[in-house]
Design a protein around this motif. Sequence first.
Motif, short mmCIF file in Angstrom:
data_model
loop_
_atom_site.label_atom_id
_atom_site.label_comp_id
_atom_site.label_asym_id
_atom_site.label_seq_id
_atom_site.Cartn_x
_atom_site.Cartn_y
_atom_site.Cartn_z
N THR A 195 14.55 8.26 3.86
CA THR A 195 14.79 8.58 2.47
C THR A 195 14.10 7.54 1.57
OG1 THR A 195 16.82 7.28 2.39
CG2 THR A 195 17.01 9.60 3.08
N GLN A 196 14.14 7.78 0.28
CA GLN A 196 13.53 6.84 -0.66
C GLN A 196 14.22 5.49 -0.61
OE1 GLN A 196 10.83 7.73 -2.41
NE2 GLN A 196 10.60 5.72 -3.38
N THR A 197 15.55 5.49 -0.49
CA THR A 197 16.29 4.23 -0.42
C THR A 197 15.99 3.48 0.87
OG1 THR A 197 18.07 5.23 -1.72
CG2 THR A 197 18.59 3.21 -0.51
N GLN A 198 15.95 4.20 1.99
CA GLN A 198 15.63 3.56 3.26
C GLN A 198 14.21 3.00 3.26
OE1 GLN A 198 16.43 6.86 5.89
NE2 GLN A 198 18.45 6.06 6.45
N THR A 199 13.29 3.73 2.66
CA THR A 199 11.91 3.25 2.58
C THR A 199 11.81 1.96 1.78
OG1 THR A 199 11.05 5.50 2.75
CG2 THR A 199 9.58 3.85 1.81
N PRO B 61 10.65 -5.70 2.42
CA PRO B 61 10.28 -6.78 3.34
C PRO B 61 8.82 -7.22 3.22
CG PRO B 61 11.64 -5.15 4.46
CD PRO B 61 11.30 -4.57 3.12
N GLN B 62 7.90 -6.26 2.97
CA GLN B 62 6.49 -6.62 2.81
C GLN B 62 6.23 -7.22 1.43
OE1 GLN B 62 3.55 -3.76 4.56
NE2 GLN B 62 5.34 -2.43 4.73
N ALA B 63 6.97 -6.76 0.44
CA ALA B 63 6.76 -7.28 -0.91
C ALA B 63 7.27 -8.69 -1.08
CB ALA B 63 7.45 -6.36 -1.93
N MET B 64 8.12 -9.16 -0.17
CA MET B 64 8.70 -10.49 -0.31
C MET B 64 7.64 -11.58 -0.30
SD MET B 64 11.88 -10.21 -0.83
CE MET B 64 12.51 -11.85 -0.52
N ARG B 65 6.52 -11.36 0.40
CA ARG B 65 5.46 -12.38 0.41
C ARG B 65 4.89 -12.61 -0.98
NH1 ARG B 65 3.89 -9.51 5.15
NH2 ARG B 65 2.28 -8.43 3.95
N VAL B 66 4.89 -11.58 -1.81
CA VAL B 66 4.40 -11.70 -3.18
C VAL B 66 5.52 -12.14 -4.12
CG1 VAL B 66 3.31 -10.44 -5.09
CG2 VAL B 66 2.65 -9.94 -2.72
N ILE B 67 6.76 -11.77 -3.80
CA ILE B 67 7.88 -12.03 -4.70
C ILE B 67 8.36 -13.48 -4.62
CG2 ILE B 67 10.30 -11.44 -5.15
CD1 ILE B 67 9.64 -8.58 -4.30
N ILE B 68 8.38 -14.06 -3.43
CA ILE B 68 9.02 -15.37 -3.22
C ILE B 68 8.37 -16.50 -4.02
CG2 ILE B 68 9.38 -17.18 -1.50
CD1 ILE B 68 10.27 -15.07 0.43
N PRO B 69 7.02 -16.66 -4.01
CA PRO B 69 6.46 -17.81 -4.74
C PRO B 69 6.84 -17.86 -6.22
CG PRO B 69 4.83 -16.90 -3.25
CD PRO B 69 5.97 -15.96 -3.24
N PRO B 70 6.66 -16.77 -7.00
CA PRO B 70 7.09 -16.86 -8.40
C PRO B 70 8.60 -16.94 -8.56
CG PRO B 70 6.33 -14.64 -7.90
CD PRO B 70 5.98 -15.49 -6.72
N GLU C 162 0.83 -1.20 0.00
CA GLU C 162 0.00 0.00 0.00
C GLU C 162 0.87 1.26 0.00
OE1 GLU C 162 -2.65 -0.12 3.27
OE2 GLU C 162 -3.71 -1.92 2.59
N GLU C 163 0.40 2.28 -0.69
CA GLU C 163 1.15 3.53 -0.76
C GLU C 163 1.23 4.22 0.60
OE1 GLU C 163 -0.45 6.06 -3.72
OE2 GLU C 163 -0.02 4.69 -5.39
N GLY C 164 0.26 3.92 1.48
CA GLY C 164 0.30 4.51 2.81
C GLY C 164 1.55 4.13 3.58
N GLN C 165 2.11 2.94 3.31
CA GLN C 165 3.34 2.52 3.96
C GLN C 165 4.50 3.43 3.57
OE1 GLN C 165 3.64 -0.13 6.10
NE2 GLN C 165 1.46 -0.54 6.00
N THR C 166 4.55 3.79 2.30
CA THR C 166 5.61 4.69 1.83
C THR C 166 5.42 6.09 2.40
OG1 THR C 166 5.76 3.42 -0.23
CG2 THR C 166 6.71 5.63 -0.23
N GLU C 167 4.19 6.56 2.40
CA GLU C 167 3.93 7.89 2.95
C GLU C 167 4.26 7.96 4.43
OE1 GLU C 167 -0.15 8.50 2.03
OE2 GLU C 167 0.19 8.71 -0.13
N ALA C 168 3.94 6.91 5.18
CA ALA C 168 4.24 6.90 6.61
C ALA C 168 5.75 6.91 6.86
CB ALA C 168 3.60 5.68 7.27
N SER C 169 6.49 6.14 6.06
CA SER C 169 7.95 6.12 6.24
C SER C 169 8.57 7.45 5.89
CB SER C 169 8.56 5.00 5.39
OG SER C 169 8.29 5.23 4.02
N HIS C 170 8.04 8.12 4.86
CA HIS C 170 8.54 9.45 4.51
C HIS C 170 8.22 10.45 5.62
CE1 HIS C 170 8.62 8.50 -0.09
NE2 HIS C 170 9.61 7.93 0.58
N ALA C 171 7.07 10.28 6.25
CA ALA C 171 6.70 11.18 7.35
C ALA C 171 7.63 11.00 8.54
CB ALA C 171 5.26 10.92 7.77
N LEU C 172 8.21 9.80 8.68
CA LEU C 172 9.16 9.55 9.76
C LEU C 172 10.57 10.02 9.42
CD1 LEU C 172 8.03 5.96 10.83
CD2 LEU C 172 7.63 8.10 12.04
N GLY C 173 10.76 10.55 8.22
CA GLY C 173 12.05 11.09 7.83
C GLY C 173 12.93 10.15 7.06
#
Length: 316
Positions: free
Chosen positions: A200-204, A211-220, A187-198
């Motif tokens: 950077t784009q790389t850290q986010t 780490p959250q995308a790995m659940r979708v990435i690992i099976p294929p 969800e984009e809200g995860q990115t917005e929340a991390s940016h609100a915490l300060g």
Amino acid sequence: MTDKIDKGPAATPPAGPGPSGTPYEAIKAIPVRHYGRWVSGVVVVALLGWLVYAFANGNIIWKTVGDKLFDPAVLSGLGNTVIISVSSMALGLALGILFAVMRLSKNPVTNSVAWLYIWFFRGTPVYVQLLVWFNLSLIFQYINLGPIYKNETVDVMTPFMVALLGLGLNEGAYMAEIVRAGIQSVEEGQTEASHALGMTQTQTMRRVVLPQAMRVIIPPTGNEFINMLKTSSLVSAVQYTELLRATSNIGNTAGAIMEMLFVASIWYLALTSVFSVGQYYLERRFARGSLRSLPPTPFQRLKANLNMFRRTEVAR
């Protein structure tokens, strides 16, 4: 006061007259007979029996299959297959993450370069790509990186390097689309929340999104790696001695072509089975944050079935 209702199998309407004076009749439940299931089962068993009979009585020396299964040359080719598959998959995964991020970038240059890379390597057969890398010296006689490195292309493009580039670059195009799909599933809200915490784009990307995308990435990704184990058989065309080439060499020399093909098939099945189990446990690990209770492992299911069987035997 409520009446007790017996829902057990013996709960049948009482004999005697009903409200309209018509006597009740006991319901006779007749199970539906599925004749099609029996017919299809018999047909499948007959076909399997015929197949086993054909192979058992064919012109195949099965003793040769057993004798050559652990031949040193076969084991050496097996090791090369694992090495080139793991190395190519690692290269493809690294390139996939890089080009997936570039593909999602708002920079039109990086976005276009990533799209062109994916379009080219997904649009041409991996076999053709292997042959292009194998004959690269026809285009570039030298590989000249200035003061860093300079050498003849023939010396640089060894069979291993050709196989690594051919398989790794091709896999990177597919992994880029898999990683991109995984990133977009967060969800984009995860990115917005991390940016609100300060962050950077790389850290986010590194700490929140991936780490959250790995659940979708690992099976294929697991499916791609298993496919890579089998696709690695193509590198025999560029003189890399992997499992298929090693067994083919023995088969051509000993006149046991079909027997050695069975040896290769047995080892490919063993490799895919082992890595499939690894994929299962890796998926289970990354599912810990999304499921309240993890599904039982095959060993846990086997143990539960054995315990149930024991309780049934004791009850009898």
